[in-house]
Design an enzyme around this catalytic site. Structure first.
Site, PDB file in Angstrom:
ATOM      1  CD  GLU A   1       9.445   6.085   6.624  1.00  0.00           C
ATOM      2  OE1 GLU A   1       8.187   5.977   6.233  1.00  0.00           O
ATOM      3  OE2 GLU A   1       9.788   7.052   6.408  1.00  0.00           O
TER       4      GLU A   1
ATOM      5  CG  HIS B   1       9.583   8.199   1.531  1.00  0.00           C
ATOM      6  ND1 HIS B   1       8.352   7.964   1.964  1.00  0.00           N
ATOM      7  CD2 HIS B   1      10.271   8.229   2.631  1.00  0.00           C
ATOM      8  CE1 HIS B   1       8.189   7.710   3.290  1.00  0.00           C
ATOM      9  NE2 HIS B   1       9.235   7.918   3.649  1.00  0.00           N
TER      10      HIS B   1
HETATM   11  P1  DAT Z   1       3.344  10.376   1.113  1.00  0.00           P
HETATM   12  O1  DAT Z   1       4.296  10.026   0.032  1.00  0.00           O
HETATM   13  O2  DAT Z   1       2.901  11.947   0.813  1.00  0.00           O
HETATM   14  O3  DAT Z   1       3.554  10.119   2.473  1.00  0.00           O
HETATM   15  P2  DAT Z   1       1.655   8.097   1.248  1.00  0.00           P
HETATM   16  O4  DAT Z   1       2.243   7.495   2.483  1.00  0.00           O
HETATM   17  O5  DAT Z   1       0.246   8.009   1.516  1.00  0.00           O
HETATM   18  O6  DAT Z   1       2.133   9.707   0.858  1.00  0.00           O
HETATM   19  O7  DAT Z   1       1.899   7.052  -0.032  1.00  0.00           O
HETATM   20  C1  DAT Z   1       3.141   6.727  -0.244  1.00  0.00           C
HETATM   21  C2  DAT Z   1       3.323   6.798  -1.909  1.00  0.00           C
HETATM   22  O8  DAT Z   1       2.351   5.915  -2.538  1.00  0.00           O
HETATM   23  C3  DAT Z   1       2.914   8.235  -2.445  1.00  0.00           C
HETATM   24  O9  DAT Z   1       3.986   9.157  -2.325  1.00  0.00           O
HETATM   25  C4  DAT Z   1       2.769   7.756  -3.722  1.00  0.00           C
HETATM   26  C5  DAT Z   1       1.772   6.562  -3.727  1.00  0.00           C
HETATM   27  N1  DAT Z   1       0.386   6.774  -3.671  1.00  0.00           N
HETATM   28  C6  DAT Z   1      -0.142   7.197  -2.450  1.00  0.00           C
HETATM   29  N2  DAT Z   1      -1.669   7.351  -2.635  1.00  0.00           N
HETATM   30  C7  DAT Z   1      -1.758   7.076  -4.020  1.00  0.00           C
HETATM   31  C8  DAT Z   1      -2.685   7.044  -4.838  1.00  0.00           C
HETATM   32  N3  DAT Z   1      -4.076   7.285  -4.489  1.00  0.00           N
HETATM   33  N4  DAT Z   1      -2.483   6.501  -6.264  1.00  0.00           N
HETATM   34  C9  DAT Z   1      -1.501   6.263  -6.847  1.00  0.00           C
HETATM   35  N5  DAT Z   1      -0.085   6.086  -5.885  1.00  0.00           N
HETATM   36  C10 DAT Z   1      -0.500   6.728  -4.623  1.00  0.00           C
HETATM   37 MG    MG Z   2       3.969   8.240   3.806  1.00  0.00          MG
END
Ligand code: DAT
Ligand code: MG
Length: 166
Positions: free
Chosen positions: A136, A125
């Site tokens: 965070e 993350h």
């Molecule tokens: P990032 O971790 O790149 O900041 P995010 O904050 O949009 O991405 O999402 C947090 C986490 O949630 C990500 O690391 C994995 C999970 N996630 C995001 N989009 C998803 C999806 N479409 N299907 C499954 N898991 C997902």
């Molecule tokens: Mg994120």
């Protein structure tokens, strides 16, 4: 560009696959400084608070289970990186959210996978803005766990039982 902080979590799949060394080595290319680091057993409360912005997503419950370590090991490594443009530098090395779309030489591209039930096991993350980094870092670390106080602090007398060595 001003100094910035970024919270990095090495998620339970990263720990179970013994990737902590590789990930920290890769992140050292950024020349950012590590200001705090620890291994955490993630509670449901911490997991849900960390991912609060995603609580309406259909994958939320699985995501909480994943970050709590139900599929791997109940350990996460939390790190605070600091330096110019820290968020962009870390996120470039981490790679895209979807490990199948991530640059193959990024951490997520190299080591991530999507499970048959659709969980993005993407190993790390990284905070996505200075505001989320602040939220965070304050969630994962106490002020005295970071080598210098990044955010304003205050002193408060709190009398609670504390675990000590016997
Ligand atoms: P990032 O971790 O790149 O900041 P995010 O904050 O949009 O991405 O999402 C947090 C986490 O949630 C990500 O690391 C994995 C999970 N996630 C995001 N989009 C998803 C999806 N479409 N299907 C499954 N898991 C997902
Ligand atoms: Mg994120």
């Amino acid at each position: 560009m001003a100094k910035e902080q970024c919270l990095v979590l090495i998620k339970p799949d990263g720990l179970v696959k013994s990737l902590t060394g590789d990930i920290i080595s890769k992140l050292s290319e950024t020349e950012l400084k590590i200001m705090g680091a620890k291994i955490v057993q993630v509670t449901k409360e911490l997991a849900e608070e960390h991912y609060q912005q995603l609580k309406n997503e259909k994958f939320f419950d699985e995501l909480i289970r994943y970050i709590m370590g139900e599929y791997h090991t109940k350990r996460v490594m939390a790190l605070v990186y600091e330096g110019e443009n820290a968020i962009e530098k870390v996120r470039r090395i981490a790679g895209a959210t979807n490990p199948e779309q991530a640059d193959p030489i990024s951490i997520r591209g190299k080591y991530g996978r999507i499970t048959t039930s659709g969980v993005f096991e993407n190993v790390v993350h990284a905070s996505d803005s200075p505001a989320s980094a602040e939220r965070e870092i304050k969630l994962w670390f106490r002020p005295d766990e970071i080598v210098h106080t990044i955010y304003p602090t205050e002193e408060k007398e709190i009398k609670t039982p504390k675990l000590i060595w016997k």
